[in-house]
Design an enzyme around this catalytic site. Sequence first.
Site, PDB file in Angstrom:
ATOM      1  N   GLU A   3      41.821  28.117  -0.665  1.00  0.00           N
ATOM      2  CA  GLU A   3      42.331  27.447   0.708  1.00  0.00           C
ATOM      3  C   GLU A   3      43.846  27.447  -0.419  1.00  0.00           C
ATOM      4  OE1 GLU A   3      41.845  25.102   2.559  1.00  0.00           O
ATOM      5  OE2 GLU A   3      39.861  24.733   2.377  1.00  0.00           O
ATOM      6  N   ASP A  27      28.689  21.910  17.764  1.00  0.00           N
ATOM      7  CA  ASP A  27      29.777  20.556  16.634  1.00  0.00           C
ATOM      8  C   ASP A  27      31.257  20.976  16.686  1.00  0.00           C
ATOM      9  OD1 ASP A  27      30.130  18.083  15.129  1.00  0.00           O
ATOM     10  OD2 ASP A  27      29.383  19.353  13.393  1.00  0.00           O
TER      11      ASP A  27
END
Length: 259
Positions: free
Chosen positions: A75, A100
């Site tokens: 991240e 999804d």
Amino acid sequence: MAKLTRNQFFAVLAPTVIRIKREGSTMFPSVRLAQNLLETGGVIHSWNNLGGIKVGSGQTNAYWHGEAVVKGTWEYIDGRNASTRAAFRAYKSVYHFYKDLDLLLAMPRYARVRNAPTPESQAEMLQACGYATDPAYATKLKSIIERYGLKRYDALGSRHVQKPEKLKDAIAIPVVYEGQVISDGYLLNGVTWVPARQLGEALGAVIDWTGTEVTVNGKAIETILSEATGYVKVRDLAAELELQASWDAGASVVLLGIG
């Protein structure tokens, strides 16, 4: 699945990506495939999450039933690349994952992604709307699209596919095997019919024709003939190959697996 060459990776995923677009997805196939490569490095894992979708609130839906894996990830935090661990959604197939993801992108936050008129602008909007923390996310996506000529899949996703005349009243559904869409199916009166030669040979069967019926490994089974293609019941075909055909009612998908 083992790591694939880039061309193998795109070839494996393209049929499902194109089908999702034909079903009404707002994502360009080129952007979707570029994102898949960027997020996975070219490996299709058994949990079929090709976009780094995390568990989040944990709210299940027709395409994600609560399964998850915990793994390491990167991240960008405060301008730095940091290693961490997170829980990611796991899916029955890449078809389930794509559907999804489209539910996620239907949120108001991603309106600019849905409304993007070109693959390049859609890549930029994914970054602008905060899909990823990588500040170079859009640039990387556009580079992958250009390098591998992925726009060729966009036209295929927009092409209308006619249903067989004798199954014109059926509902077109996907048939999934080993996580990938392997064939179209046609659901009519509770029965799913599939193109025998296309699906059967993909599964290793010997398909032939008696003049009135399809044979699977030498055994004749009930057939609908339309436009010179023999369609058989997916359960009959699966039974001859010692596979199990199950119906995922929420996702409207036939799943083929080891019986």
